[in-house]
Motif scaffolding. Structure first.
Motif, PDB file in Angstrom:
ATOM      1  N   ILE A   1      25.296  58.930  29.822  1.00 15.21           N
ATOM      2  CA  ILE A   1      24.579  59.934  30.610  1.00 15.21           C
ATOM      3  C   ILE A   1      25.535  60.668  31.555  1.00 15.21           C
ATOM      4  N   HIS A   2      26.387  59.914  32.250  1.00 17.99           N
ATOM      5  CA  HIS A   2      27.219  60.540  33.287  1.00 17.99           C
ATOM      6  C   HIS A   2      28.510  61.150  32.750  1.00 17.99           C
ATOM      7  N   SER A   3      29.070  60.610  31.679  1.00 20.96           N
ATOM      8  CA  SER A   3      30.361  61.160  31.240  1.00 20.96           C
ATOM      9  C   SER A   3      30.259  62.047  30.002  1.00 20.96           C
ATOM     10  N   VAL A   4      29.081  62.095  29.358  1.00 17.42           N
ATOM     11  CA  VAL A   4      28.938  62.973  28.186  1.00 17.42           C
ATOM     12  C   VAL A   4      27.752  63.928  28.364  1.00 17.42           C
ATOM     13  N   LEU A   5      26.545  63.383  28.500  1.00 14.67           N
ATOM     14  CA  LEU A   5      25.346  64.227  28.474  1.00 14.67           C
ATOM     15  C   LEU A   5      25.293  65.188  29.651  1.00 14.67           C
ATOM     16  N   PHE A   6      25.575  64.667  30.843  1.00 12.73           N
ATOM     17  CA  PHE A   6      25.501  65.497  32.058  1.00 12.73           C
ATOM     18  C   PHE A   6      26.785  65.250  32.842  1.00 12.73           C
ATOM     19  N   ASP A   7      27.865  65.859  32.403  1.00  9.96           N
ATOM     20  CA  ASP A   7      29.201  65.450  32.850  1.00  9.96           C
ATOM     21  C   ASP A   7      29.832  66.416  33.850  1.00  9.96           C
ATOM     22  N   LEU A   8      29.081  67.406  34.320  1.00 15.09           N
ATOM     23  CA  LEU A   8      29.715  68.433  35.172  1.00 15.09           C
ATOM     24  C   LEU A   8      30.287  67.803  36.454  1.00 15.09           C
TER      25      LEU A   8
ATOM     26  N   LYS B   1      32.762  81.146  26.629  1.00 17.54           N
ATOM     27  CA  LYS B   1      31.754  81.264  27.685  1.00 17.54           C
ATOM     28  C   LYS B   1      30.945  79.994  27.907  1.00 17.54           C
ATOM     29  N   PHE B   2      31.089  79.029  27.023  1.00 18.59           N
ATOM     30  CA  PHE B   2      30.322  77.788  27.154  1.00 18.59           C
ATOM     31  C   PHE B   2      31.252  76.629  27.474  1.00 18.59           C
ATOM     32  N   ARG B   3      31.063  76.072  28.664  1.00 20.10           N
ATOM     33  CA  ARG B   3      31.888  74.926  29.073  1.00 20.10           C
ATOM     34  C   ARG B   3      31.673  73.751  28.126  1.00 20.10           C
ATOM     35  N   GLN B   4      30.416  73.520  27.785  1.00 24.93           N
ATOM     36  CA  GLN B   4      30.087  72.413  26.891  1.00 24.93           C
ATOM     37  C   GLN B   4      28.778  72.728  26.161  1.00 24.93           C
ATOM     38  N   VAL B   5      28.811  72.602  24.848  1.00 24.08           N
ATOM     39  CA  VAL B   5      27.587  72.642  24.045  1.00 24.08           C
ATOM     40  C   VAL B   5      27.480  71.248  23.462  1.00 24.08           C
ATOM     41  N   ARG B   6      26.360  70.574  23.691  1.00 20.66           N
ATOM     42  CA  ARG B   6      26.303  69.217  23.125  1.00 20.66           C
ATOM     43  C   ARG B   6      24.921  68.863  22.610  1.00 20.66           C
ATOM     44  N   ALA B   7      24.937  68.113  21.515  1.00 22.47           N
ATOM     45  CA  ALA B   7      23.700  67.635  20.916  1.00 22.47           C
ATOM     46  C   ALA B   7      23.730  66.124  20.913  1.00 22.47           C
ATOM     47  N   ALA B   8      22.704  65.520  21.511  1.00 20.48           N
ATOM     48  CA  ALA B   8      22.537  64.074  21.421  1.00 20.48           C
ATOM     49  C   ALA B   8      21.510  63.819  20.326  1.00 20.48           C
ATOM     50  N   CYS B   9      21.920  63.075  19.311  1.00 25.57           N
ATOM     51  CA  CYS B   9      21.096  62.859  18.130  1.00 25.57           C
ATOM     52  C   CYS B   9      20.786  61.370  18.034  1.00 25.57           C
TER      53      CYS B   9
ATOM     54  N   ILE C   1      23.175  73.765  26.139  1.00 28.26           N
ATOM     55  CA  ILE C   1      24.367  74.600  26.290  1.00 28.26           C
ATOM     56  C   ILE C   1      24.626  74.777  27.776  1.00 28.26           C
ATOM     57  N   ASN C   2      25.792  74.323  28.207  1.00 26.53           N
ATOM     58  CA  ASN C   2      26.224  74.441  29.596  1.00 26.53           C
ATOM     59  C   ASN C   2      27.200  75.603  29.697  1.00 26.53           C
ATOM     60  N   PRO C   3      26.771  76.718  30.308  1.00 29.53           N
ATOM     61  CA  PRO C   3      27.684  77.860  30.382  1.00 29.53           C
ATOM     62  C   PRO C   3      28.817  77.601  31.363  1.00 29.53           C
ATOM     63  N   ASP C   4      29.918  78.290  31.159  1.00 27.78           N
ATOM     64  CA  ASP C   4      30.995  78.295  32.142  1.00 27.78           C
ATOM     65  C   ASP C   4      30.467  79.038  33.374  1.00 27.78           C
ATOM     66  N   SER C   5      30.737  78.526  34.569  1.00 26.06           N
ATOM     67  CA  SER C   5      30.156  79.151  35.759  1.00 26.06           C
ATOM     68  C   SER C   5      30.809  80.491  36.097  1.00 26.06           C
ATOM     69  N   SER C   6      31.831  80.902  35.365  1.00 28.19           N
ATOM     70  CA  SER C   6      32.359  82.258  35.572  1.00 28.19           C
ATOM     71  C   SER C   6      31.479  83.322  34.931  1.00 28.19           C
TER      72      SER C   6
ATOM     73  N   THR D   1      22.403  69.585  36.938  1.00 31.48           N
ATOM     74  CA  THR D   1      22.979  68.506  36.136  1.00 31.48           C
ATOM     75  C   THR D   1      22.737  67.141  36.796  1.00 31.48           C
ATOM     76  N   ASP D   2      22.878  67.101  38.120  1.00 35.17           N
ATOM     77  CA  ASP D   2      22.629  65.836  38.831  1.00 35.17           C
ATOM     78  C   ASP D   2      21.178  65.403  38.650  1.00 35.17           C
ATOM     79  N   TYR D   3      20.274  66.389  38.727  1.00 35.95           N
ATOM     80  CA  TYR D   3      18.861  66.064  38.537  1.00 35.95           C
ATOM     81  C   TYR D   3      18.623  65.500  37.141  1.00 35.95           C
ATOM     82  N   ARG D   4      19.152  66.187  36.141  1.00 34.89           N
ATOM     83  CA  ARG D   4      18.939  65.740  34.755  1.00 34.89           C
ATOM     84  C   ARG D   4      19.518  64.344  34.526  1.00 34.89           C
TER      85      ARG D   4
END
Ligand code: DBV
Length: 257
Positions: free
Chosen positions: A250-257, A71-79, A93-98, A224-227
């Motif tokens: 930022i664009h290919s990992v953190l907010f990659d949708l 159910k989660f397209r991407q869960v990511r932690a930036a440390c 946590i970025n949910p799958d849009s389904s 995601t674009d805003y973030r």
């Protein structure tokens, strides 16, 4: 000594990184979901540089932990750890849009000026009651209980408001024992309670129609674009790791949708 990370789900281990217990709590909670690694290229799994002055260099590490589930397209932690200059856990946590689910967002930031802490279940479409009501009715009582035990973090930009829920927990705490005690006694259990609620709502979520999923995806893209555009970490990451790496991160990992 740093340990080479090969997969995005390999443990993050940054000596002296203060937010480790929060990441450990989150990973423990995700374990039962049988998560898979989320692809993250080598140069973003762990990056080491130096900040500070030539005579007093400070080592900086930025590591990314990431996974995906049904159910989660991407869960990511930036440390991010730069000794006393900065310590950050940004966890999304970025949910799958389904699935009709909000985002989970946590921003735990320590700077020389103090701690800045944000927690929320953020809507993809704030004006859509079918998307928000069932989350907010559960979240708000939890929010109110923790909010009363923390100082208010102060005003946030007007343009950011469409992306927050009424359960946005936002505080600034001083460095030192007073702040540390509140982090352990309030912020950590609040983080876990927000995450437990999120995972409970996600566990019950059922697949939505294609039309519904398309409109959720549109809302997710706006968020995601805003973030990505307004990422408050951009300045810090650019100082630590340079602008080419930071923009790509930022664009290919953190907010990659
Ligand atoms: N914030 C991120 C990412 C970070 C990060 C990916 C990799 O979205 C860190 C790191 N946030 C970070 C840093 C600062 C902030 C500030 C380093 C301090 C910036 C500075 O003062 O130099 C919540 N975070 C903030 C601010 C807000 C948030 C409102 C203050 C912004 C400002 O003063 O301009 N971030 C915001 C938010 C979520 C979030 C609501 C989701 C819950 O992650």
């Amino acid at each position: 000594m740093t340990i080479q990370r090969i997969k995005s789900t390999d443990p993050v281990n940054i000596p002296g990184w203060s937010w480790q217990p929060f990441l450990d709590d989150a990973v423990t909670r995700l374990q039962s979901l049988n998560y898979q690694p989320y692809p993250v290229s080598d140069r973003f799994l762990q990056r080491e540089d130096q900040t500070g002055s030539k005579s007093k260099p400070v080592p900086v590490t930025t590591a990314t932990w990431a996974c995906k589930t049904e159910k989660f397209r991407q869960v990511r932690a930036a440390c991010v750890c730069a000794g006393s200059a900065a310590s950050v856990l940004n966890f999304v946590i970025n949910p799958d849009s389904s699935f009709d689910l909000p985002f989970f967002g946590g921003d735990l930031v320590t700077l020389p000026s103090g701690h800045l802490l944000a927690l929320d279940l953020q809507p993809a479409i704030k004006t859509d009651e079918a998307h928000t009501n069932h989350v907010w009715s559960r979240l708000v009582p939890i929010f109110e209980r923790w909010r009363d035990q923390l100082p208010y973090g102060g005003p946030i930009p007007e343009e950011a408001k469409p992306f927050f829920s009424p359960g946005f927990l936002w505080t600034r705490l001083p460095l030192g024992t007073e702040g540390d005690d509140l982090i352990e006694s309030i912020v950590r259990p609040a983080f876990n309670e927000y995450l437990d609620l999120y995972l409970e709502i996600a566990a019950k979520a059922e697949r939505v129609s294609t039309e519904r999923s398309d409109s959720l995806l549109k809302g997710q893209r706006k968020y995601t674009d805003y973030r990505a555009e307004k990422d408050p970490a951009r300045g810090m990451l650019t100082r630590f790791h340079g602008s080419e790496w930071t923009e790509a991160y930022i664009h290919s990992v953190l907010f990659d949708l």
